[in-house]
Scaffold this motif. Structure first.
Motif, PDB file in Angstrom:
ATOM      1  N   LEU A  33       0.839  -1.198   0.000  1.00  0.00           N
ATOM      2  CA  LEU A  33       0.000   0.000   0.000  1.00  0.00           C
ATOM      3  C   LEU A  33       0.873   1.247   0.000  1.00  0.00           C
ATOM      4  N   GLU A  87      -6.006  -4.645 -13.376  1.00  0.00           N
ATOM      5  CA  GLU A  87      -7.030  -4.342 -12.386  1.00  0.00           C
ATOM      6  C   GLU A  87      -8.210  -5.277 -12.642  1.00  0.00           C
ATOM      7  N   LEU A 116      -3.117   7.044  -8.287  1.00  0.00           N
ATOM      8  CA  LEU A 116      -4.214   6.138  -7.960  1.00  0.00           C
ATOM      9  C   LEU A 116      -4.395   5.081  -9.053  1.00  0.00           C
ATOM     10  N   ASP A 156      -2.275   3.604 -10.728  1.00  0.00           N
ATOM     11  CA  ASP A 156      -1.235   2.575 -10.743  1.00  0.00           C
ATOM     12  C   ASP A 156      -1.652   1.338  -9.953  1.00  0.00           C
ATOM     13  N   THR A 157      -2.780   1.416  -9.291  1.00  0.00           N
ATOM     14  CA  THR A 157      -3.281   0.281  -8.518  1.00  0.00           C
ATOM     15  C   THR A 157      -3.537  -0.917  -9.421  1.00  0.00           C
ATOM     16  N   GLN A 207       0.151  -7.542  -5.348  1.00  0.00           N
ATOM     17  CA  GLN A 207      -0.831  -6.457  -5.337  1.00  0.00           C
ATOM     18  C   GLN A 207      -0.161  -5.138  -4.978  1.00  0.00           C
ATOM     19  N   THR A 216      -1.474  -1.249  -4.223  1.00  0.00           N
ATOM     20  CA  THR A 216      -2.636  -0.403  -3.992  1.00  0.00           C
ATOM     21  C   THR A 216      -2.171   1.002  -3.667  1.00  0.00           C
ATOM     22  N   VAL A 217      -2.623   1.948  -4.465  1.00  0.00           N
ATOM     23  CA  VAL A 217      -2.320   3.347  -4.225  1.00  0.00           C
ATOM     24  C   VAL A 217      -3.618   4.013  -3.766  1.00  0.00           C
ATOM     25  N   SER A 218      -3.604   4.516  -2.543  1.00  0.00           N
ATOM     26  CA  SER A 218      -4.832   5.039  -1.959  1.00  0.00           C
ATOM     27  C   SER A 218      -4.522   6.184  -1.016  1.00  0.00           C
TER      28      SER A 218
END
Length: 121
Positions: free
Chosen positions: A11, A40, A88, A90-91, A116, A118-120
Motif C-alpha cells: 500500500l 485491475e 491512484l 497505478d493500482t 498487489q 494499492t495506491v490510496s
C-alpha cells in the motif's frame, strides 16, 4: 507456467514509492528479457515495462514513463521495478514475465503469480 516470483507489493499513498522485485529459482533471469504487466479487476492486462537480457535497453508504457525504472541486479539475479510518484491509477496486480527479447512478438514463456499494489489516500 508460473516459474517466476514477484515481491514488494503493498500500500502506498499518491506521490509515494514502491519497489517490486522479480526472481526465480528455476533458471537464470539473465537468459530472458523481463517484462512487467499490471491488471485491475475486470480489465485487460496492461504492459508496463521491459528490460533486455543485457540490461542496457529498457522500454516503458507512456503511462509510467518518467516515473518507473526497471533494472537488473545481476549479482542477486533479480529484476526490479522502482515505482515513484505513484498515482491512484497505478493500482493493480503486477506480474513479471520472461520472454526471449523485449521486441519478441510472441507471448512470454514464464509468469509469476503477481503482487498487489494499492495506491490510496
Amino acid at each position: 507456467q508460473l516459474q517466476l516470483a514477484e515481491s514488494g507489493g503493498g500500500l502506498a499513498q499518491p506521490g509515494g514509492s514502491l519497489t517490486l522485485s522479480c526472481t526465480t529459482a528455476i533458471f537464470s533471469l539473465e537468459l530472458y528479457a523481463i517484462e512487467w504487466y499490471r491488471q485491475e479487476p475486470g480489465q485487460e492486462r496492461e504492459y508496463v515495462s521491459c528490460i533486455n537480457t543485457d540490461g542496457d535497453l529498457t522500454y516503458y508504457s507512456d503511462s509510467v514513463k518518467g516515473r518507473f525504472t526497471i533494472s537488473r541486479d545481476t549479482a542477486k539475479g533479480t529484476v526490479a521495478l522502482q515505482m515513484d510518484n505513484l498515482k491512484l491509477e497505478d493500482t493493480g496486480i503486477y506480474y513479471c514475465a520472461a520472454k526471449p527479447g523485449c521486441l519478441y512478438s510472441g507471448s512470454p514463456s514464464y509468469w509469476g503469480p503477481g503482487t498487489q499494489v494499492t495506491v490510496s489516500l
